[in-house]
Design an enzyme around this catalytic site. Structure first.
Site, mmCIF file in Angstrom:
data_model
loop_
_atom_site.group_PDB
_atom_site.id
_atom_site.type_symbol
_atom_site.label_atom_id
_atom_site.label_comp_id
_atom_site.label_asym_id
_atom_site.label_seq_id
_atom_site.Cartn_x
_atom_site.Cartn_y
_atom_site.Cartn_z
ATOM 1 C CG HIS A 189 -2.173 -0.837 0.931
ATOM 2 N ND1 HIS A 189 -2.981 -1.328 1.908
ATOM 3 C CD2 HIS A 189 -2.720 -1.233 -0.239
ATOM 4 C CE1 HIS A 189 -3.985 -2.008 1.363
ATOM 5 N NE2 HIS A 189 -3.835 -1.973 0.059
ATOM 6 C CD GLU A 432 -7.551 -12.247 -16.131
ATOM 7 O OE1 GLU A 432 -7.190 -11.439 -15.263
ATOM 8 O OE2 GLU A 432 -8.646 -12.831 -16.103
ATOM 9 C CG ASP A 456 -4.628 -12.539 -12.741
ATOM 10 O OD1 ASP A 456 -4.096 -12.984 -11.717
ATOM 11 O OD2 ASP A 456 -5.655 -11.833 -12.720
ATOM 12 C CB CYS A 503 -7.092 -4.314 -19.463
ATOM 13 S SG CYS A 503 -7.496 -6.003 -19.002
HETATM 14 C C1 PEP Z 1 -4.896 -8.526 -15.009
HETATM 15 O O1 PEP Z 1 -4.900 -9.641 -14.493
HETATM 16 O O2 PEP Z 1 -3.948 -8.081 -15.692
HETATM 17 C C2 PEP Z 1 -6.064 -7.640 -14.855
HETATM 18 C C3 PEP Z 1 -6.152 -6.515 -15.526
HETATM 19 O O3 PEP Z 1 -7.021 -8.018 -13.953
HETATM 20 P P1 PEP Z 1 -6.880 -7.830 -12.375
HETATM 21 O O4 PEP Z 1 -5.649 -7.008 -12.120
HETATM 22 O O5 PEP Z 1 -8.147 -7.173 -11.932
HETATM 23 O O6 PEP Z 1 -6.761 -9.246 -11.921
HETATM 24 MG MG MG Z 2 -6.702 -10.410 -13.668
#
Ligand code: PEP
Ligand code: MG
Length: 576
Positions: A189, A432, A456, A503
């Site tokens: 954090h 992922e 992921d 993403c």
């Molecule tokens: C990821 O896994 O890259 C993703 C965008 O999802 P999260 O970070 O919410 O698992």
């Molecule tokens: Mg993810």
């Protein structure tokens, strides 16, 4: 010059004197009491004072930082109000006849210890938050003034074993040039807050930093994770210049953040935002997002006692979609499981929750409780907007077919009920899991788009729990193993005419942008704060130059080689 290395946790440069930062150690003594009422009052007073102080951080974080950063402190306020915790303190005073200080210490330590022993990495890491709160309550009880002790009186580079979230937010921005800790990880954090506050930070630098004396001149490179002890005048000069260049580049980027990102060779690149709240939607627009590439919906399910109803979800999604108007928004169905459990869902204990019933797997196990209400709410809210739907944690074709069938059924139900809904939604999956990437040629024909979640994908490709700080140094999405999978996904999806986004955090990483552009990525989705700079970088790149660079990095063996190669090929990015 002595060079120490850690992990760069918040970029930027700093030059200045070292200062050993202490958040004021508290010594708790245990002694019996006679006036129980008085001790109860002291506890209640300390608790409400602490809650007030933390609430002030929430407000400060909301004003100065993003919503997810304010949420760190909202969670602290909630922990402080936890009835079990407060009960334990009260019982310690009433039955144990202990002083308020010891009663608080015992109860909070009990809870921190419980969290620490959990297998779930996310909960484990929360033990530090409980201790942070305990520390605050104890300082109030003991009347220890934290404003002076252990604080620098001139702008300094802070050195410490560790820095808590409340230390981070309380630090006087003008007195703190940077911070550097013995322990910590990029995802703690404190590191998240440092990035939000724009304070350069190096974490996990090892105990050597504790032997640097106060006042020693240091240079901190928050990007490379370097600490230069007693730099030469030449080095100082060089870092001053770099720091000035970085500042002016940032100002430039912000000025042009709303303009589109067009590469030198005229390619228009879509830059969109990752958000998880209504506030996030506003920030996204302010920072120049051209839509939302990932709307995380877990927030609707967390920190409550029952499932959110379809109508409740409908209202929340509607308010977010309304902010975005007719810009595209990819709503991701809930990604519960892994490090996010729902107490009210009776999930069975799993030895490896990240390899367990997570994301779409969980949704498909509870179609009536989870998937249908969410899809119906999303479809209804999407009426009149540019909604897209995406499923997380897909590993196999069957899961996509099942999810699509349920989506079709929801649409027919809504049509039969004559409710307005979005009937033209693009449907996509997150990539992922390595199996989904390797099967991209088979999965892409079944969907409209693929969005690669590199956070992921990195964890599953490298077999590194993303919440494990001990392995943070190895967990890089720049690993050629991950990059090869990204390449496969883009290549195969394009063959069948489908578009691809990223993403995960990688999309907003300045050094990754040329690689992803060179691989032909269609959409970059990132935290809103990263957008202005990402657009600026895209404008400076030529996709024709990036293509051979991307092909070359696929041949390397390590993330370090990839990064240094990109830096060598694109010297204009040397500072990123
Ligand atoms: C990821 O896994 O890259 C993703 C965008 O999802 P999260 O970070 O919410 O698992
Ligand atoms: Mg993810």
């Amino acid at each position: 010059v002595n060079r120490l290395r850690g992990i760069g946790a918040a970029r930027g440069y700093a030059l200045g004197p070292a200062f050993h930062f202490g958040s004021g150690d508290v010594r708790v003594e245990k002694h019996p009491i006679s006036d129980i009422g008085h001790e109860q009052q002291r506890w209640e007073h300390a608790r409400s004072t602490a809650a007030g102080q933390i609430q002030a951080f929430v407000d400060k974080a909301r004003l100065e930082l993003a919503a997810d950063q304010a949420a760190i402190f909202e969670a602290h306020v909630q922990m402080l109000q936890d009835p079990e915790l407060a009960d334990r303190v009260r019982r310690n005073i009433a039955e144990g006849k202990w002083n308020a200080e010891y009663s608080v210490h015992e109860a909070f330590e009990h809870f921190a210890g419980m969290l620490e022993s959990m297998a779930n990495g996310y909960l484990k890491a929360r033990a530090a938050d409980v201790r942070d709160i305990a520390h605050r309550v104890l300082r109030i009880l003991l009347d220890i003034d934290v404003s002076g002790a252990g604080r620098p009186n001139q702008p300094s580079i802070l050195l410490a074993r560790d820095i808590t979230p409340s230390d981070t937010i309380m630090l006087d921005r003008h007195m703190v040039l940077a911070f550097c800790t013995v322990a910590g990880s990029e995802t703690s954090h404190s590191a998240i807050l440092a990035r939000g506050l724009g304070i350069p930070a190096v974490v996990s630098a090892g105990p050597e930093i504790l032997s640097i004396s106060n006042g020693t001149e240091l240079i901190i490179d928050g990007l490379k994770g370097e600490i230069l002890v007693e730099p030469t005048p030449d080095l100082r000069q060089e870092y001053r210049a770099r720091s000035a260049a970085l500042r002016s580049a940032e100002e430039q980027a912000l000025t042009h953040s709303r303009a589109p990102a067009v590469t030198r060779d005229g390619q228009r690149v879509h830059v969109v935002a990752n958000i998880g709240s209504l506030e996030g939607a506003h920030t996204a627009l302010e920072k120049g997002a051209e839509g939302v590439g990932l709307l995380r919906t877990e927030f609707l399910y967390m920190e409550r006692e029952t499932l959110p109803t379809e109508d409740e979800q409908f209202r929340t999604y509607s308010s977010i979609l309304k902010v975005l108007g007719d810009l595209p928004v990819i709503l991701r169905t809930c990604d519960i499981g892994g490090d996010k459990a729902l107490p009210y869902l009776e999930q069975k204990h799993e030895a490896n929750p990240f390899l367990g019933v997570r994301g779409l797997r969980l949704a498909l196990q509870h179609p009536d409780k989870l998937l249908r209400p969410q899809l119906r709410a999303a479809l209804r809210a999407g009426s009149g907007h540019h909604l897209r739907i995406m499923f997380p944690m897909v590993a196999a074709l069957e899961e996509i077919l099942q999810a699509r069938r349920i989506l079709d059924e929801c649409m027919s139900d809504l049509a039969r009920a004559q409710l307005p809904f979005a009937d033209q939604v693009q449907v996509g999956i997150m990539v992922e899991v390595p199996s989904a990437a390797l099967l991209a040629d088979r999965l892409a024909p079944e969907v409209d788009f693929l969005s690669i979640g590199t956070n992921d994908l990195t964890q599953y490709t490298l077999a590194i729990d993303r919440t494990n700080p001990q392995l943070a140094y190895l967990a890089s999405a720049f690993s050629p193993a991950v990059l090869r999978l990204i390449h496969t996904v883009i290549h195969e999806a394009h063959k069948v005419g489908k578009w691809v986004g990223v993403c995960g955090e990688l999309a907003g990483d300045p050094l990754a942008i040329p690689i992803l552009l060179g691989l032909g990525l269609d959409e970059f989705s990132m935290s809103p704060e990263a957008i202005p700079r990402a657009k600026q970088i895209l404008r400076e790149l030529d996709s024709q130059d990036c293509a051979p660079i991307s092909q070359k990095v696929l041949e390397f063996a390590s993330a370090a080689e990839v990064k240094s190669y990109v830096r060598s090929q694109l010297p204009e990015l040397a500072d990123v």
